[in-house]
Design a protein around this motif. Structure first.
Motif, PDB file in Angstrom:
ATOM      1  N   ARG A  19     -36.951 -63.813 -36.394  1.00 57.67           N
ATOM      2  CA  ARG A  19     -37.262 -63.684 -37.836  1.00 57.67           C
ATOM      3  C   ARG A  19     -38.525 -62.867 -38.075  1.00 57.67           C
ATOM      4  NH1 ARG A  19     -37.093 -69.960 -39.129  1.00 57.67           N
ATOM      5  NH2 ARG A  19     -38.298 -69.812 -37.199  1.00 57.67           N
ATOM      6  N   ASP A  20     -39.373 -62.728 -37.026  1.00 62.21           N
ATOM      7  CA  ASP A  20     -40.594 -61.930 -37.160  1.00 62.21           C
ATOM      8  C   ASP A  20     -40.355 -60.443 -36.930  1.00 62.21           C
ATOM      9  OD1 ASP A  20     -42.146 -64.140 -37.712  1.00 62.21           O
ATOM     10  OD2 ASP A  20     -42.645 -64.492 -35.602  1.00 62.21           O
ATOM     11  N   CYS A  21     -39.187 -60.077 -36.422  1.00 59.16           N
ATOM     12  CA  CYS A  21     -38.874 -58.676 -36.114  1.00 59.16           C
ATOM     13  C   CYS A  21     -38.580 -57.926 -37.397  1.00 59.16           C
ATOM     14  CB  CYS A  21     -37.677 -58.627 -35.166  1.00 59.16           C
ATOM     15  SG  CYS A  21     -36.995 -56.972 -34.948  1.00 59.16           S
ATOM     16  N   TRP A  22     -39.210 -56.754 -37.568  1.00 57.34           N
ATOM     17  CA  TRP A  22     -38.958 -55.968 -38.778  1.00 57.34           C
ATOM     18  C   TRP A  22     -38.083 -54.753 -38.480  1.00 57.34           C
ATOM     19  CZ3 TRP A  22     -43.751 -56.594 -36.542  1.00 57.34           C
ATOM     20  CH2 TRP A  22     -44.351 -55.468 -35.985  1.00 57.34           C
ATOM     21  N   GLY A  23     -37.468 -54.730 -37.289  1.00 60.52           N
ATOM     22  CA  GLY A  23     -36.453 -53.717 -37.004  1.00 60.52           C
ATOM     23  C   GLY A  23     -36.963 -52.310 -36.833  1.00 60.52           C
ATOM     24  N   CYS A  24     -38.111 -52.153 -36.200  1.00 62.74           N
ATOM     25  CA  CYS A  24     -38.644 -50.795 -36.002  1.00 62.74           C
ATOM     26  C   CYS A  24     -37.828 -50.008 -34.977  1.00 62.74           C
ATOM     27  CB  CYS A  24     -40.107 -50.860 -35.582  1.00 62.74           C
ATOM     28  SG  CYS A  24     -40.368 -51.427 -33.880  1.00 62.74           S
ATOM     29  N   THR A  25     -37.058 -50.708 -34.155  1.00 65.09           N
ATOM     30  CA  THR A  25     -36.161 -50.163 -33.121  1.00 65.09           C
ATOM     31  C   THR A  25     -36.885 -49.526 -31.933  1.00 65.09           C
ATOM     32  OG1 THR A  25     -35.758 -47.956 -34.077  1.00 65.09           O
ATOM     33  CG2 THR A  25     -34.312 -49.749 -34.803  1.00 65.09           C
ATOM     34  N   ALA A  26     -38.191 -49.709 -31.824  1.00 63.41           N
ATOM     35  CA  ALA A  26     -38.913 -49.165 -30.662  1.00 63.41           C
ATOM     36  C   ALA A  26     -38.352 -49.727 -29.354  1.00 63.41           C
ATOM     37  CB  ALA A  26     -40.407 -49.484 -30.786  1.00 63.41           C
ATOM     38  N   CYS A  27     -38.038 -51.001 -29.345  1.00 63.45           N
ATOM     39  CA  CYS A  27     -37.493 -51.631 -28.128  1.00 63.45           C
ATOM     40  C   CYS A  27     -36.089 -51.128 -27.833  1.00 63.45           C
ATOM     41  CB  CYS A  27     -37.503 -53.151 -28.270  1.00 63.45           C
ATOM     42  SG  CYS A  27     -36.584 -53.773 -29.694  1.00 63.45           S
ATOM     43  N   VAL A  28     -35.318 -50.849 -28.875  1.00 68.88           N
ATOM     44  CA  VAL A  28     -33.959 -50.316 -28.699  1.00 68.88           C
ATOM     45  C   VAL A  28     -34.036 -48.958 -28.011  1.00 68.88           C
ATOM     46  CG1 VAL A  28     -31.875 -49.548 -29.906  1.00 68.88           C
ATOM     47  CG2 VAL A  28     -33.127 -51.547 -30.732  1.00 68.88           C
ATOM     48  N   LYS A  29     -34.985 -48.122 -28.460  1.00 73.56           N
ATOM     49  CA  LYS A  29     -35.110 -46.767 -27.929  1.00 73.56           C
ATOM     50  C   LYS A  29     -35.621 -46.747 -26.505  1.00 73.56           C
ATOM     51  CE  LYS A  29     -37.289 -45.266 -31.709  1.00 73.56           C
ATOM     52  NZ  LYS A  29     -38.028 -44.382 -32.626  1.00 73.56           N
ATOM     53  N   ILE A  30     -36.521 -47.642 -26.164  1.00 76.05           N
ATOM     54  CA  ILE A  30     -37.172 -47.543 -24.854  1.00 76.05           C
ATOM     55  C   ILE A  30     -36.396 -48.245 -23.742  1.00 76.05           C
ATOM     56  CG2 ILE A  30     -38.675 -49.605 -24.801  1.00 76.05           C
ATOM     57  CD1 ILE A  30     -40.924 -47.483 -23.982  1.00 76.05           C
ATOM     58  N   CYS A  31     -35.521 -49.151 -24.067  1.00 78.78           N
ATOM     59  CA  CYS A  31     -34.814 -49.890 -23.009  1.00 78.78           C
ATOM     60  C   CYS A  31     -33.875 -48.958 -22.235  1.00 78.78           C
ATOM     61  CB  CYS A  31     -34.019 -51.049 -23.599  1.00 78.78           C
ATOM     62  SG  CYS A  31     -33.097 -51.923 -22.312  1.00 78.78           S
ATOM     63  N   PRO A  32     -34.064 -48.849 -20.927  1.00 83.50           N
ATOM     64  CA  PRO A  32     -33.224 -47.931 -20.132  1.00 83.50           C
ATOM     65  C   PRO A  32     -31.839 -48.491 -19.829  1.00 83.50           C
ATOM     66  CG  PRO A  32     -34.809 -49.034 -18.711  1.00 83.50           C
ATOM     67  CD  PRO A  32     -35.107 -49.499 -20.110  1.00 83.50           C
ATOM     68  N   LYS A  33     -31.607 -49.738 -20.161  1.00 80.85           N
ATOM     69  CA  LYS A  33     -30.336 -50.382 -19.798  1.00 80.85           C
ATOM     70  C   LYS A  33     -29.492 -50.791 -21.003  1.00 80.85           C
ATOM     71  CE  LYS A  33     -31.173 -50.324 -15.381  1.00 80.85           C
ATOM     72  NZ  LYS A  33     -30.362 -49.472 -14.494  1.00 80.85           N
ATOM     73  N   ASN A  34     -29.887 -50.358 -22.183  1.00 80.40           N
ATOM     74  CA  ASN A  34     -29.151 -50.727 -23.406  1.00 80.40           C
ATOM     75  C   ASN A  34     -28.976 -52.239 -23.549  1.00 80.40           C
ATOM     76  OD1 ASN A  34     -27.001 -47.795 -23.560  1.00 80.40           O
ATOM     77  ND2 ASN A  34     -28.986 -48.164 -24.463  1.00 80.40           N
ATOM     78  N   VAL A  35     -30.020 -52.954 -23.198  1.00 80.08           N
ATOM     79  CA  VAL A  35     -29.992 -54.417 -23.321  1.00 80.08           C
ATOM     80  C   VAL A  35     -30.142 -54.822 -24.792  1.00 80.08           C
ATOM     81  CG1 VAL A  35     -31.251 -56.533 -22.745  1.00 80.08           C
ATOM     82  CG2 VAL A  35     -30.936 -54.744 -21.018  1.00 80.08           C
ATOM     83  N   ILE A  36     -30.958 -54.047 -25.513  1.00 88.35           N
ATOM     84  CA  ILE A  36     -31.286 -54.405 -26.898  1.00 88.35           C
ATOM     85  C   ILE A  36     -30.594 -53.436 -27.848  1.00 88.35           C
ATOM     86  CG2 ILE A  36     -33.153 -54.858 -28.528  1.00 88.35           C
ATOM     87  CD1 ILE A  36     -35.062 -55.043 -26.129  1.00 88.35           C
ATOM     88  N   CYS A  37     -29.937 -53.983 -28.840  1.00 90.64           N
ATOM     89  CA  CYS A  37     -29.337 -53.132 -29.867  1.00 90.64           C
ATOM     90  C   CYS A  37     -29.774 -53.655 -31.231  1.00 90.64           C
ATOM     91  CB  CYS A  37     -27.817 -53.103 -29.753  1.00 90.64           C
ATOM     92  SG  CYS A  37     -27.019 -54.655 -30.205  1.00 90.64           S
TER      93      CYS A  37
END
Ligand code: SF4
Ligand code: SF4
Length: 102
Positions: A37-55
């Motif tokens: 609930r604290d995530c504001w969806g900046c997608t930085a983690c989506v972009k940096i993950c080399p294994k597509n773990v986070i979408c």
């Protein structure tokens, strides 16, 4: 809202380092989010993950209910991959050398 597929995580910690809200942590060599609930969806983690773990789960007004947004960050291009619930995929490629023109 982001979604995490823990089983694919290799525990590299790149997402933990880049999250501006310090929301991600590694436990038992797998990433987890402290409180989504604290995530504001900046997608930085989506972009940096080399294994597509986070979408990023796209809401109905953005990409259709249930569609998921992944990213492949390559040397000269950022590829956004939208996976729709019916199995269809759409790739949006951003040329990093031209990114200030978008
Ligand atoms: S989307 Fe942004 S704020 Fe949310 S967990 Fe990922 S890096 Fe952190
Ligand atoms: S960047 Fe991806 S593989 Fe690395 S810890 Fe985060 S979720 Fe796991």
């Amino acid at each position: 809202m982001i979604k995490i597929d823990k089983n694919k995580c290799v525990g590299c910690g790149k997402c933990v380092e880049i999250c501006p809200g310090n929301l991600l942590q590694i436990k038992n060599r797998r990433v987890e989010i402290r409180d989504v609930r604290d995530c504001w969806g900046c997608t930085a983690c989506v972009k940096i993950c080399p294994k597509n773990v986070i979408c990023y789960q796209l809401s109905a007004d953005l990409g259709g209910a249930g569609a998921k947004l992944f990213a492949n960050d390559e040397k000269n291009a950022l590829k956004w991959i939208v996976k729709f619930p019916n199995g269809a995929e759409k790739i949006i490629e951003i040329d990093k050398n031209q990114s200030n023109k978008y």
